[in-house]
Scaffold this active site. Sequence first.
Site, PDB file in Angstrom:
ATOM      1  N   HIS A 142       0.800  -1.229   0.000  1.00 30.17           N
ATOM      2  CA  HIS A 142       0.000   0.000   0.000  1.00 30.17           C
ATOM      3  C   HIS A 142       0.829   1.273   0.000  1.00 30.17           C
ATOM      4  O   HIS A 142       0.285   2.370  -0.092  1.00 30.17           O
ATOM      5  CB  HIS A 142      -0.961   0.022   1.190  1.00 30.17           C
TER       6      HIS A 142
HETATM    7  C1  UD1 Z   1      -2.383   5.471   5.725  1.00 28.67           C
HETATM    8  C2  UD1 Z   1      -1.103   5.935   6.420  1.00 28.67           C
HETATM    9  C3  UD1 Z   1      -0.045   4.872   6.321  1.00 28.67           C
HETATM   10  C4  UD1 Z   1      -0.566   3.551   6.834  1.00 28.67           C
HETATM   11  C5  UD1 Z   1      -1.817   3.197   6.056  1.00 28.67           C
HETATM   12  C6  UD1 Z   1      -2.424   1.897   6.484  1.00 28.67           C
HETATM   13  C7  UD1 Z   1      -0.612   8.336   6.348  1.00 28.67           C
HETATM   14  C8  UD1 Z   1       0.261   9.348   5.737  1.00 28.67           C
HETATM   15  N1  UD1 Z   1      -0.575   7.133   5.777  1.00 28.67           N
HETATM   16  O1  UD1 Z   1      -2.088   5.324   4.356  1.00 28.67           O
HETATM   17  O2  UD1 Z   1       1.063   5.249   7.109  1.00 28.67           O
HETATM   18  O3  UD1 Z   1       0.414   2.568   6.673  1.00 28.67           O
HETATM   19  O4  UD1 Z   1      -2.772   4.234   6.271  1.00 28.67           O
HETATM   20  O5  UD1 Z   1      -3.529   1.612   5.670  1.00 28.67           O
HETATM   21  O6  UD1 Z   1      -1.306   8.615   7.280  1.00 28.67           O
HETATM   22  N2  UD1 Z   1      -9.526   4.689   1.427  1.00 28.67           N
HETATM   23  C9  UD1 Z   1     -10.742   4.061   1.358  1.00 28.67           C
HETATM   24  N3  UD1 Z   1     -11.341   3.699   2.532  1.00 28.67           N
HETATM   25  C10 UD1 Z   1     -10.788   3.937   3.747  1.00 28.67           C
HETATM   26  C11 UD1 Z   1      -9.548   4.603   3.794  1.00 28.67           C
HETATM   27  C12 UD1 Z   1      -8.915   4.969   2.635  1.00 28.67           C
HETATM   28  O7  UD1 Z   1     -11.273   3.829   0.288  1.00 28.67           O
HETATM   29  O8  UD1 Z   1     -11.381   3.567   4.790  1.00 28.67           O
HETATM   30  C13 UD1 Z   1      -8.850   5.062   0.168  1.00 28.67           C
HETATM   31  C14 UD1 Z   1      -9.134   6.472  -0.236  1.00 28.67           C
HETATM   32  O9  UD1 Z   1      -9.232   6.504  -1.636  1.00 28.67           O
HETATM   33  C15 UD1 Z   1      -7.869   7.200   0.187  1.00 28.67           C
HETATM   34  C16 UD1 Z   1      -6.797   6.141   0.014  1.00 28.67           C
HETATM   35  O10 UD1 Z   1      -7.448   4.925   0.337  1.00 28.67           O
HETATM   36  O11 UD1 Z   1      -7.651   8.336  -0.575  1.00 28.67           O
HETATM   37  C17 UD1 Z   1      -5.603   6.323   0.894  1.00 28.67           C
HETATM   38  O12 UD1 Z   1      -5.979   6.474   2.264  1.00 28.67           O
HETATM   39  P1  UD1 Z   1      -5.113   7.405   3.248  1.00 28.67           P
HETATM   40  O13 UD1 Z   1      -5.671   7.387   4.613  1.00 28.67           O
HETATM   41  O14 UD1 Z   1      -4.904   8.745   2.612  1.00 28.67           O
HETATM   42  O15 UD1 Z   1      -3.682   6.738   3.217  1.00 28.67           O
HETATM   43  P2  UD1 Z   1      -3.252   5.233   3.278  1.00 28.67           P
HETATM   44  O16 UD1 Z   1      -2.616   4.882   1.998  1.00 28.67           O
HETATM   45  O17 UD1 Z   1      -4.345   4.348   3.795  1.00 28.67           O
END
Ligand code: UD1
Length: 380
Positions: A205
């Site tokens: 991820h």
């Molecule tokens: C975040 C953390 C990372 C951690 C990871 C675990 C930061 C900078 N990054 O990254 O350190 O290892 O979480 O998962 O805080 N999304 C969904 N549903 C959700 C959550 C996210 O669809 O419940 C999608 C959205 O399109 C979002 C993307 O995933 O834009 C990324 O989510 P985000 O929280 O921005 O970062 P992660 O890659 O999950």
Amino acid sequence: MKIINIVGARPNFMKIAPLMKEMRKHAGIDALLVHTGQHYDVSMAGQFFEDLQIALPDVSLEVGSGSHAYQTGEVMKRLEPILERERPDVVIVVGDVNSTLGAALTAAKLQIQVAHVEAGLRSFDRSMPEEINRLLTDAVSDYLFVTEDSGRRNLLAEGISEDKIFFVGNVMIDSLETSRRLWARSAILDHLGLKKGQYGVVTLHRPSNVDDLSILKGLIGALADVAQQQPIVFPAHPRTKKSLESIPELRSMMYFDDGPTPSRGIHCMDPIGYLDFMSLVANARLVLTDSGGIQEETTVLGIPCLTLRENTERPITVTHGTNRVVGSSPARITAEVARVLKAPLPTPIPPPLWDGQASQRIVAVLLEHDAGRCRPSRPS
Ligand code: UD1
């Protein structure tokens, strides 16, 4: 003592669960839980509350997805009035996600003490958003709870006073141990038709691996080669799924469904809950990942782990554990997998203090120091 605990993203839930449980044992502690909502899907958040038996949050900030500035800023804006109203003695933040930094900054600016659980870890790679979150969170924290000695050394090298640093072990391993009986009963292997020791697990991820489509293509190509020898189960993060779906060529290299795993190939599925995931990892022949926490869990479970990154902020998983940092070059990955499959399974040797008692130590430190009223200093 009033303590506000912050969670936001998937890797936070297994760290806060044992702390909340421990705090509830002490009549003198009033523990509240704030969920920022950085992760909000059932598969990324709700399932973890259920699996880890975390009480529902007292406050939900519903921040959701967005850019780094958006997430960090919204956590700050929405948390500030809560902290002003509740005036806790301490705010506890865990890990290194945007919610961790947003909450730590908000508390520090209101002169509320901050305790950072999993402090001091450093990849020394500032292109990782988590590295920025770790550095800044530690800089404003009053209690820095470290999981391994590298954490203590890194903090000292950054000029943080030794009085604020406490080596307590790893709360993530508290969750793993507490729920061992539950995940040992998970039906996930039967459901997927897998046999113990005869499959691999992959998670990816990190933006550096999954947002750059040429790197992702190389990784999936290498995994597809590996999956000719034994099946690979791949619960895909929403960020990764989006990238995979954008390249038809990659989609065609994997199975996407909820049924049993075929005897060869990559079986891609939605993210799975904590108990099923622990069971999958504990029974796997090897794990390939770019996660931080999984490097620690495989170390304790004695499962070989290949970390698909150029560095790790958790060096003890390499020096004591089962982890090997192999980067993202397809040739290196296939060679390392061949090496792992030839070797016998390692015997797990948990690193010092990864014994399931870290939360107890953390709460004891906070009580001993009368946190919120005094600044930490070691008894002479
Ligand atoms: C975040 C953390 C990372 C951690 C990871 C675990 C930061 C900078 N990054 O990254 O350190 O290892 O979480 O998962 O805080 N999304 C969904 N549903 C959700 C959550 C996210 O669809 O419940 C999608 C959205 O399109 C979002 C993307 O995933 O834009 C990324 O989510 P985000 O929280 O921005 O970062 P992660 O890659 O999950």
